[in-house]
Design a protein around this motif. Sequence first.
Motif, short mmCIF file in Angstrom:
data_model
loop_
_atom_site.label_atom_id
_atom_site.label_comp_id
_atom_site.label_asym_id
_atom_site.label_seq_id
_atom_site.Cartn_x
_atom_site.Cartn_y
_atom_site.Cartn_z
N GLY A 12 0.70 -1.19 -0.07
CA GLY A 12 -0.03 -0.05 -0.03
C GLY A 12 0.81 1.27 0.05
N ARG A 28 3.45 0.58 3.13
CA ARG A 28 3.45 -0.73 4.00
C ARG A 28 2.82 -1.72 3.33
NH1 ARG A 28 -1.51 1.71 7.87
NH2 ARG A 28 -3.18 0.87 6.59
N ASP A 30 -0.29 -4.51 3.52
CA ASP A 30 -1.55 -4.68 3.95
C ASP A 30 -1.77 -5.97 3.71
OD1 ASP A 30 -1.80 -1.93 5.43
OD2 ASP A 30 -2.35 -1.50 3.33
N SER A 31 -2.19 -6.85 4.58
CA SER A 31 -2.72 -8.31 4.30
C SER A 31 -3.86 -8.39 3.39
CB SER A 31 -2.80 -9.21 5.61
OG SER A 31 -3.76 -8.44 6.37
N PHE A 35 -10.70 -1.69 5.33
CA PHE A 35 -10.65 -0.52 6.12
C PHE A 35 -11.75 0.39 6.57
CE2 PHE A 35 -6.54 -1.31 4.23
CZ PHE A 35 -5.58 -1.70 5.40
N PRO A 42 -5.54 7.01 7.95
CA PRO A 42 -4.68 5.66 8.02
C PRO A 42 -3.38 5.80 8.88
CG PRO A 42 -5.24 5.65 5.80
CD PRO A 42 -5.77 7.15 6.28
N TRP A 55 -3.07 0.23 -3.78
CA TRP A 55 -2.51 -1.07 -3.40
C TRP A 55 -2.02 -2.21 -4.45
CZ3 TRP A 55 -7.06 0.93 -0.96
CH2 TRP A 55 -6.84 1.06 0.52
#
Length: 128
Positions: A12, A28, A30-31, A35, A42, A55
């Motif tokens: 992301g 980062r 993000d699995s 959200f 965030p 993403w």
Amino acid sequence: SCPTVAAGAFTGCYYPNVTLSGTPTVVRTDSQINFDWGSSVPDRSLPRGGFSVQWQGTFTFTAGAHTFTALTSDGMRLYIDGNLVMNHWVNEFATQYTVTDTLSAGTHAITVEYYEETGWSTAHLTWN
């Protein structure tokens, strides 16, 4: 620009504007895209009511039709292997969209673009 794409998760890239432009403020893994930031953001480095996220990830699929479901407020776009399959790039209340795409067995690139400008911040994507 964003770093290498994650496998089995999303990389992301979070931008301090609604245009996905410039250098991301936050990068980062993000699995999943699941959200509900509400009236928050965030990360504190992002402005309220004016951020965007890209993403990117690669995921393994079985052959056949797969239904992708998005819940978004505000705009969202979905790309599969670089092809735009869902485009709802508008300011809106949380709205759900679905699209079905037939995929071959194997790994496919999933890219989601999202922006938040007004109201509640919500971004979800699932598939089956």
